[in-house]
Enzyme design. Structure first.
Site, PDB file in Angstrom:
ATOM      1  N   ASN A  81      -6.614   3.810   3.930  1.00  0.00           N
ATOM      2  CA  ASN A  81      -7.300   3.925   5.222  1.00  0.00           C
ATOM      3  C   ASN A  81      -6.445   3.405   6.372  1.00  0.00           C
ATOM      4  O   ASN A  81      -6.937   2.797   7.312  1.00  0.00           O
ATOM      5  CB  ASN A  81      -8.661   3.228   5.169  1.00  0.00           C
ATOM      6  CG  ASN A  81      -9.575   3.540   6.358  1.00  0.00           C
ATOM      7  OD1 ASN A  81     -10.399   2.716   6.717  1.00  0.00           O
ATOM      8  ND2 ASN A  81      -9.454   4.699   6.963  1.00  0.00           N
ATOM      9  N   CYS A  96      -8.810   8.314   2.600  1.00  0.00           N
ATOM     10  CA  CYS A  96      -7.510   8.373   1.939  1.00  0.00           C
ATOM     11  C   CYS A  96      -7.384   7.118   1.074  1.00  0.00           C
ATOM     12  O   CYS A  96      -8.378   6.464   0.791  1.00  0.00           O
ATOM     13  CB  CYS A  96      -6.364   8.519   2.943  1.00  0.00           C
ATOM     14  SG  CYS A  96      -6.061   7.094   4.012  1.00  0.00           S
ATOM     15  N   ASP A 100       0.614  12.089   1.668  1.00  0.00           N
ATOM     16  CA  ASP A 100       0.660  10.706   2.157  1.00  0.00           C
ATOM     17  C   ASP A 100       2.010  10.467   2.838  1.00  0.00           C
ATOM     18  O   ASP A 100       3.044  10.523   2.187  1.00  0.00           O
ATOM     19  CB  ASP A 100       0.474   9.743   0.989  1.00  0.00           C
ATOM     20  CG  ASP A 100       0.284   8.306   1.446  1.00  0.00           C
ATOM     21  OD1 ASP A 100       0.522   8.009   2.641  1.00  0.00           O
ATOM     22  OD2 ASP A 100      -0.112   7.479   0.600  1.00  0.00           O
ATOM     23  N   CYS A 142      -3.329   5.540   7.213  1.00  0.00           N
ATOM     24  CA  CYS A 142      -2.484   6.663   7.661  1.00  0.00           C
ATOM     25  C   CYS A 142      -3.305   7.939   7.873  1.00  0.00           C
ATOM     26  O   CYS A 142      -3.645   8.288   8.995  1.00  0.00           O
ATOM     27  CB  CYS A 142      -1.361   6.937   6.663  1.00  0.00           C
ATOM     28  SG  CYS A 142      -0.152   5.608   6.504  1.00  0.00           S
ATOM     29  N   ARG A 143      -3.623   8.603   6.783  1.00  0.00           N
ATOM     30  CA  ARG A 143      -4.256   9.921   6.877  1.00  0.00           C
ATOM     31  C   ARG A 143      -5.694   9.886   7.376  1.00  0.00           C
ATOM     32  O   ARG A 143      -6.053  10.642   8.288  1.00  0.00           O
ATOM     33  CB  ARG A 143      -4.202  10.624   5.517  1.00  0.00           C
ATOM     34  CG  ARG A 143      -2.785  10.933   5.084  1.00  0.00           C
ATOM     35  CD  ARG A 143      -2.712  11.415   3.664  1.00  0.00           C
ATOM     36  NE  ARG A 143      -3.000  10.301   2.750  1.00  0.00           N
ATOM     37  CZ  ARG A 143      -3.131  10.437   1.441  1.00  0.00           C
ATOM     38  NH1 ARG A 143      -3.047  11.638   0.887  1.00  0.00           N
ATOM     39  NH2 ARG A 143      -3.353   9.391   0.672  1.00  0.00           N
ATOM     40  N   SER A 144      -6.538   9.052   6.792  1.00  0.00           N
ATOM     41  CA  SER A 144      -7.946   9.076   7.198  1.00  0.00           C
ATOM     42  C   SER A 144      -8.165   8.569   8.626  1.00  0.00           C
ATOM     43  O   SER A 144      -8.968   9.161   9.347  1.00  0.00           O
ATOM     44  CB  SER A 144      -8.847   8.367   6.190  1.00  0.00           C
ATOM     45  OG  SER A 144      -8.445   7.058   5.937  1.00  0.00           O
TER      46      SER A 144
END
Length: 162
Positions: free
Chosen positions: A16, A13, A130, A18-20
Site C-alpha cells: 500500500n 497492492c 510492482d 506504490c500501486r494502490s
C-alpha cells in the site's frame, strides 16, 4: 445509489505504498473532476503489514505530483475481511494480491473482488506490475496503466449505479 449510500472502492497492492495509493489518487482526481466525490468513496490498502501508517513511496508521490495529483495525504493500512462488507469493489493490482485477498474474503462476497486491470481489457494486461524495485520509468508505466483502468472503472460504476 444516493449520497447517503455512496459506491465504495478499495484499491489493494502488497504494501500500500506504490500501486494502490497511485490508483487511489488517480481515481480520486477523476471522481472529483466528474463532480462525483459525494457519490463515490475511495480507499486503498495492502495485503502485507510492511508499511502501515507510512505515506506512499517517494517515487509514487513524485510521479503523481508531476501529473498534477497529490497523494501525500494517504497512509498505508492493512486490508481486512470487513473491507469486503464496506466496499462494493475490492480491486487487486495483481494475481498474488488477489489470491491473498481471496483468503480473507467472507463467504458470499467473492463477487466484490476483482483485478483492477479488468477495467482496461483493451490493453491486454491483467496485472499492474510492482515498480518498487525498479526505476522511475516503472512508476510512470504504472501511472499510465492506472489512468486507463480508472476511466474504465468509472464507466462501470456509472453504468451499474448511476
Amino acid at each position: 445509489m444516493s449520497t447517503e449510500n455512496p459506491v465504495r472502492i478499495l484499491f489493494v497492492c502488497m504494501g500500500n505504498i506504490c500501486r494502490s495509493p497511485t490508483a487511489h489518487g488517480v481515481f480520486r482526481r477523476l471522481v472529483i473532476d466528474e463532480g462525483l466525490s459525494h457519490r463515490i468513496e475511495i480507499d486503498s490498502a495492502g495485503t502485507h503489514a510492511y508499511h502501515i501508517g507510512e505515506p506512499p513511496d517517494r517515487r509514487a508521490r513524485d510521479t503523481a505530483r508531476m501529473r498534477g495529483i497529490d497523494i501525500g495525504d494517504l497512509r498505508a493500512r492493512l486490508a481486512e475481511p470487513d473491507d469486503f462488507i464496506r466496499f462494493h469493489y475490492v480491486l487487486a493490482m495483481d494475481r498474488d494480491n488477489y489470491e491473498n485477498l481471496s483468503q480473507i474474503c467472507p463467504k458470499g462476497l467473492e463477487d466484490r473482488l476483482r483485478l483492477f486491470m479488468e477495467f482496461a481489457p483493451e490493453l491486454g494486461i491483467r496485472e499492474v506490475p510492482d515498480p518498487y524495485y525498479g526505476g522511475q520509468r516503472g512508476f510512470e508505466q504504472v501511472f499510465d496503466m492506472v489512468e486507463f483502468a480508472a476511466r474504465g472503472l468509472l464507466l462501470d460504476i456509472k453504468s451499474r449505479y448511476f
